[in-house]
Design a protein around this motif. Structure first.
Motif, short mmCIF file in Angstrom:
data_model
loop_
_atom_site.label_atom_id
_atom_site.label_comp_id
_atom_site.label_asym_id
_atom_site.label_seq_id
_atom_site.Cartn_x
_atom_site.Cartn_y
_atom_site.Cartn_z
N GLN A 29 65.45 43.79 11.89
CA GLN A 29 65.45 42.33 11.77
C GLN A 29 65.58 41.68 13.14
O GLN A 29 66.04 42.29 14.11
CB GLN A 29 66.60 41.90 10.86
N ILE A 30 65.18 40.43 13.17
CA ILE A 30 65.26 39.65 14.41
C ILE A 30 65.77 38.25 14.07
O ILE A 30 65.34 37.65 13.07
CB ILE A 30 63.89 39.60 15.13
N ALA A 31 66.72 37.79 14.85
CA ALA A 31 67.27 36.46 14.66
C ALA A 31 66.54 35.49 15.57
O ALA A 31 66.58 35.63 16.80
CB ALA A 31 68.76 36.45 14.97
N VAL A 32 65.86 34.55 14.98
CA VAL A 32 65.15 33.51 15.74
C VAL A 32 65.85 32.19 15.43
O VAL A 32 65.78 31.67 14.32
CB VAL A 32 63.67 33.44 15.35
N GLY A 33 66.57 31.69 16.43
CA GLY A 33 67.42 30.53 16.17
C GLY A 33 68.54 30.96 15.23
O GLY A 33 69.20 31.97 15.43
N ALA A 34 68.71 30.22 14.13
CA ALA A 34 69.76 30.54 13.16
C ALA A 34 69.23 31.39 12.01
O ALA A 34 69.96 31.71 11.08
CB ALA A 34 70.37 29.26 12.62
N GLU A 35 67.96 31.77 12.06
CA GLU A 35 67.31 32.44 10.94
C GLU A 35 67.15 33.94 11.23
O GLU A 35 66.65 34.34 12.27
CB GLU A 35 65.93 31.82 10.69
N LEU A 36 67.59 34.78 10.30
CA LEU A 36 67.43 36.23 10.40
C LEU A 36 66.26 36.66 9.54
O LEU A 36 66.24 36.41 8.32
CB LEU A 36 68.71 36.94 9.95
N ARG A 37 65.27 37.28 10.15
CA ARG A 37 64.05 37.65 9.42
C ARG A 37 63.69 39.10 9.69
O ARG A 37 63.96 39.65 10.76
CB ARG A 37 62.89 36.74 9.87
N ASP A 38 63.05 39.74 8.70
CA ASP A 38 62.49 41.07 8.93
C ASP A 38 61.40 40.95 9.99
O ASP A 38 60.62 39.98 10.00
CB ASP A 38 61.87 41.62 7.65
N GLU A 39 61.32 41.95 10.86
CA GLU A 39 60.37 41.79 11.96
C GLU A 39 58.92 41.81 11.49
O GLU A 39 58.04 41.30 12.20
CB GLU A 39 60.61 42.82 13.06
N ASN A 40 58.66 42.38 10.31
CA ASN A 40 57.28 42.35 9.81
C ASN A 40 56.93 41.02 9.16
O ASN A 40 55.82 40.84 8.66
CB ASN A 40 57.03 43.50 8.85
N GLU A 41 57.87 40.07 9.17
CA GLU A 41 57.60 38.75 8.62
C GLU A 41 57.36 37.70 9.71
O GLU A 41 57.18 36.53 9.41
CB GLU A 41 58.78 38.29 7.76
N ILE A 42 57.39 38.14 10.95
CA ILE A 42 57.22 37.20 12.06
C ILE A 42 56.34 37.84 13.13
O ILE A 42 56.45 39.04 13.40
CB ILE A 42 58.60 36.80 12.65
N SER A 43 55.44 37.06 13.69
CA SER A 43 54.58 37.61 14.73
C SER A 43 55.35 37.72 16.04
O SER A 43 56.32 36.98 16.28
CB SER A 43 53.35 36.72 14.94
N THR A 44 54.92 38.63 16.87
CA THR A 44 55.55 38.78 18.18
C THR A 44 55.40 37.50 19.00
O THR A 44 56.34 37.07 19.68
CB THR A 44 54.92 39.96 18.94
N ALA A 45 54.24 36.88 18.91
CA ALA A 45 54.01 35.64 19.66
C ALA A 45 55.00 34.56 19.24
O ALA A 45 55.56 33.85 20.09
CB ALA A 45 52.58 35.17 19.44
#
Length: 274
Positions: A29-45
């Protein structure tokens, strides 16, 4: 398969390859801002546009994967993951394995990216051939031990900020124009060489990959971050120069690696056949 094989999303296998080999993927998972998401749900860009931090899966994620494998008929699981020295992922898998409904063998690949991916694929191949759990785990361990992971980064700053710089910290005091070549040694990032320009660094990366391959039959993983044309060019050159190259996979790493290496990263994984 009597023995199911589980790995994690940082293997960065090409689309469809995990499914064709029967691999079960657990996402980091990766936290982007306050949101924790599975890394396959977000693009690297997208991840690179905002401050991001990475997170290992909770043991419950692995427990669910092991239970699903058992429900599908598996009598054992081999769980192959990124280096323990880089992440708490392996610890989470081991914790979940204690209460799994079938025996689980957890394997530290000592690597990440396709260094992990090739180990997981070898485990899957052994499982498909009817190997025992011990044989499947041994196939992953041997492939991981034989594999070389080499990479170039435009700057060490991302690795330094993410706390993953390891022995490469010795290069931090170098002149600004020095371009580092790095490798993975015993699960940790280690310095290989420093070169003055990016073009020379990429040429040297090619030479090191050719030397590691030698005359052996090998598979290659060419991985990059926001450097697609460089990766395709390097892949073409390595196909021409390595006499017994078999499969060559070219792809962009996901946001978990991306957060630690930064744009411009170019890597080569040389995986001799078993």
């Amino acid at each position: 398969m009597p023995t199911a094989v589980v790995t994690d999303s940082t293997a960065y296998l090409p689309p469809g390859l995990a499914e064709r080999h029967g691999l079960i993927l657990v996402p980091l998972q990766i936290a982007v801002g306050a949101e924790l998401r599975d890394e396959n749900e977000i693009s690297t860009a997208e991840a690179l546009q905002r401050p991001a931090t990475t997170s290992s899966p909770a043991p419950g994620r692995f427990a669910a994967a092991y239970e699903a494998a058992a429900s599908a008929g598996a009598t054992a699981v081999v769980s192959v993951h990124l280096a323990a020295a880089m992440s708490g992922t392996l610890d989470a898998a081991r914790l979940a394995a204690k209460d799994a409904p079938v025996p689980v063998h957890v394997v530290d690949s000592g690597s990440i990216g396709m260094g992990l991916g090739f180990a997981a694929l070898s485990a899957a191949a052994a499982a498909l051939q009817g190997g025992t759990p011990a044989e499947v785990a041994a196939a992953a361990e041997r492939r991981a031990r034989l594999t070389h992971s080499l990479f170039y980064v435009d700057t060490l700053e991302h690795l330094r900020r993410g706390g993953r710089i390891g022995a490469a910290a010795s290069l931090l005091g170098s002149a600004l124009m020095v371009k580092p070549l790095l490798g993975i040694d015993d699960g940790r990032i280690a310095p290989l060489e420093k070169v003055r320009t990016s073009s020379r660094a990429i040429a040297r990366l090619e030479e090191l990959a050719v030397a590691r391959a030698g005359d052996l039959p090998v598979d290659l993983g060419i991985q990059h971050l926001a450097a697609g044309p460089r990766a395709e060019t390097l892949a073409a050159r390595l196909r021409d120069r390595i006499p017994q190259v078999a499969d060559v996979y070219v792809g962009e790493v996901g946001p978990v690696i991306g957060a630690h290496v930064g744009p411009g990263m170019l890597g080569v994984v040389v995986a001799p056949h078993l």
